[in-house]
Design an enzyme around this catalytic site. Structure first.
Site, PDB file in Angstrom:
ATOM      1  N   LYS A 174       0.863  -1.184   0.000  1.00 26.06           N
ATOM      2  CA  LYS A 174       0.000   0.000   0.000  1.00 26.06           C
ATOM      3  C   LYS A 174       0.899   1.233   0.000  1.00 26.06           C
ATOM      4  O   LYS A 174       1.913   1.269   0.706  1.00 26.06           O
ATOM      5  CB  LYS A 174      -0.879  -0.022   1.253  1.00 26.06           C
ATOM      6  CG  LYS A 174      -1.928   1.086   1.326  1.00 26.06           C
ATOM      7  CD  LYS A 174      -2.818   0.913   2.559  1.00 26.06           C
ATOM      8  CE  LYS A 174      -3.916   1.957   2.621  1.00 26.06           C
ATOM      9  NZ  LYS A 174      -4.781   1.784   3.805  1.00 26.06           N
ATOM     10  N   SER A 225      -9.822   1.610   2.897  1.00 27.35           N
ATOM     11  CA  SER A 225      -8.969   2.410   2.059  1.00 27.35           C
ATOM     12  C   SER A 225      -7.908   1.623   1.292  1.00 27.35           C
ATOM     13  O   SER A 225      -7.379   2.116   0.302  1.00 27.35           O
ATOM     14  CB  SER A 225      -8.271   3.470   2.903  1.00 27.35           C
ATOM     15  OG  SER A 225      -7.360   2.865   3.814  1.00 27.35           O
ATOM     16  N   SER A 269      -9.997  -0.777   7.057  1.00 30.80           N
ATOM     17  CA  SER A 269      -9.378  -0.595   5.741  1.00 30.80           C
ATOM     18  C   SER A 269      -8.644  -1.807   5.185  1.00 30.80           C
ATOM     19  O   SER A 269      -8.225  -1.792   4.030  1.00 30.80           O
ATOM     20  CB  SER A 269      -8.416   0.590   5.764  1.00 30.80           C
ATOM     21  OG  SER A 269      -9.147   1.789   5.763  1.00 30.80           O
TER      22      SER A 269
END
Lengths: 95, 485
Positions: free
Chosen positions: B78, B153, B177
């Protein structure tokens, strides 16, 4: 109304955010919705409840006071939008 | 099966018996990326050259018999974890050109374990969102239905695994997330206990809630990733110096005579009937596996979202004060004076969801409102944690749906922040209480959208989560499907 557009402008100033008139209008409506929803918390009596500031019980994390490598001045300045010598450069603060 | 479709443990076997090379695996991942990335948009940045060089090096190690737990395994990161010398944007314009001078601890650990980094995965800006639509670099699409969001997210990390554009990935979870996109993309995702994985080098959103965790194709891979990333880090003062077990030992163990709590507050109106049916089925599988399911109550569940949307924005408003156009990242052009520079830089550098949360947080912490909002929310947070403490006295594990609905359509909730926030209703409490959680695939809707079941355990009991998730995965026999892209 939980929050007026004048308060929204003030909070934006505290947060160092420039907001347009249109944004202020939108934020005022959305923040009102969100704050009204958050009012739910007042249904609960929390008298005497110790606020929880951390997910787990942590105490001070001490370590030995010895010199370790750091990233150094040059590396620290490589991402700066404007740097000169050993310093970050910014627009003038006072006249 | 193509190499890029395999799990870490399947590829490890093949590497060990010399039937594949790290270069072949890495090339297979990049040929998949070439075929589907344009439609899915899992990545902000690809690292093809570095990855192929790392794979060539791994092949030399493999020849020498020097095989580490992730040698030759392509991993996505990420874009919130700092990678030395590689741009790390956090999905924001304000960091669009930020090149970290150091690696995050999680990246160091994965690299030392032999991982090959494929790229930096897309995400909601500063991890604020549940759909990956707030990324400055454009949305990621759900590989199961390109009209729909992958969750967020960490949507890029989840979509990359689901679309076989990597073997496993790293995400971060502040209010769901990791678990929410794992559920919506039909893969496994774990949020470890707060303090289990070092946050050093993780760009901060809400420091008392943030935690790094893995996305994988099955539960065994989750255990493998946890073995590498868990553990104390002297560079991170909230990481906990507690023993880390070998999580792989929990794979394949039964759950006979375990007590599993089913919180009645998680079976509410607004839960999609197909999600409800899939969870009911999962409960039956757990019972058939020897677990005893009992109804429990987490009485403060209905206050979790409100509590979270004070605490997370308050911490964010403080953490994001550092983005001022002075030290790194974007600075607005043509500003003549310092205060103006701050304000214009932040206006142009942040997207509207980030600004909204900074505003809520600043308001909640401002003079005259602190007690009414932040203090109140911190007190309710204590009550929420107490609910879990009580629940885990009789129960080993808690079982809930991961999300109230399957993946929603792109654009469906962007104009209504509150509706977007409510999609995290089943994942937020975990972060507030600091406990670990895992989402495991538990079926599909009639339209073919994945559904996830969530298991929660007490602090530092990730082993129990691996054990029940692995038992469930084995006994549920969920049909193996792949998205048709």
């Amino acid at each position: 109304m939980k929050i007026s557009s004048r308060e929204v402008e003030y909070v934006a100033h505290l947060a160092r955010l420039e907001v347009t008139e249109k944004e202020t209008e939108k934020f005022t409506a959305q923040l009102n919705d969100i704050l009204l929803y958050i009012d739910k918390l007042n249904e609960l009596d929390t008298k005497g409840v110790e606020p929880m500031n951390h997910a787990i019980s942590v105490t001070n994390a001490f370590r030995e006071d010895k010199m370790l490598d750091s990233i150094g001045t040059e590396n620290s300045l490589t991402n700066a939008p404007d740097a000169r010598g050993e310093f970050f450069r910014v627009p003038k603060v006072i006249d | 099966m193509e190499l890029n479709q395999l799990t870490i443990h399947e590829l490890q076997e093949k590497i060990k018996n010399n039937s594949v090379t790290a270069t072949q695996i890495t090339e297979s991942v990049f040929s998949r990326i070439d075929a589907v990335e344009e439609r899915v948009h899992s990545y902000i940045r690809l690292m093809k050259e570095d990855a192929l060089a790392a794979a060539a090096k791994a092949d030399v190690d493999i020849k020498k018999g020097n095989i580490k737990p992730l040698t030759g395994i392509p991993i996505a990161l990420k874009d919130i974890v700092c990678t030395k010398g590689i741009t790390t944007t956090c999905g924001s314009r304000i960091l669009h050109n930020f090149v970290p001078p150091y690696n995050s601890t999680v990246v160091e650990k994965l690299r030392s374990a032999g991982a090959i980094f494929i790229g930096k995965a897309n995400m909601d800006e500063f991890a604020m969102g549940s759909s990956t639509e707030t990324s400055y670099f454009g949305p990621t699409r759900n590989p199961w239905d390109l009209e729909r969001i992958p969750g967020g997210s960490s949507g890029g990390s989840a979509a990359a695994v689901a679309a076989d554009e990597c073997i496993a990935s790293i995400g971060s979870d502040t209010g769901g997330s990791i678990r929410q996109p794992a559920a919506l993309c039909g893969i496994v995702g774990m949020k470890p206990t707060y303090g289990r994985v070092s946050r050093f080098g993780l760009i901060a959103f809400a420091s008392s809630l943030d935690q790094i965790g893995p996305f994988t194709k099955d539960v065994e891979d989750c255990a493998i990733m946890m073995n590498i990333i868990a553990g104390y880090d002297p560079k991170e003062s909230t990481s906990v110096n507690a023993e880390v077990p070998d999580y792989r030992q929990f794979i394949g163990r039964d759950i006979k005579s375990w007590k599993i709590g089913i919180p009645k507050e998680y079976f509410i109106e607004g839960v999609d009937p197909e999600v409800n049916a899939a969870i009911k089925k999962a409960i039956r599988v757990i019972e058939q596996s020897g677990g005893q399911c009992v109804e429990i109550s987490l009485p403060h569940t209905q206050y979790c979202v409100a509590t979270y949307y004070i605490i997370a924005p308050a911490e964010a408003s403080s953490n994001l004060a550092r983005y001022d156009g002075v030290k790194y990242g974007f600075r607005a052009a043509d500003v003549r004076e310092l205060l103006e520079m701050y304000k214009i830089t932040r206006m142009q550098g942040f997207g509207s969801e980030v600004k909204r949360r900074i505003m809520i947080g600043t308001y909640a912490l401002s003079a005259g409102y602190y007690d009414a909002y932040y203090k109140k929310a911190s007190q309710v947070r204590a009550l929420i944690k107490h609910d879990f403490d009580e629940a885990f006295k009789p129960c080993d594990v808690i079982l809930t749906p991961t999300t109230p609905t399957p993946a929603f359509k792109i654009g469906e909730k962007t104009d209504d922040p509150l509706q977007m926030y409510l999609s995290d209703v089943f994942t937020i409490s975990t972060n507030l209480a600091g406990i670990p959680g895992i989402s495991v695939p538990c079926g599909f809707t009639s339209r073919g959208l994945p559904i996830g079941v969530q298991f929660l355990a007490g602090h530092f009991e990730e082993g129990k989560l691996i054990q029940i998730a692995s038992a469930y995965e084995k006994n549920a026999k969920i049909e193996k499907r792949r998205p048709t892209l």
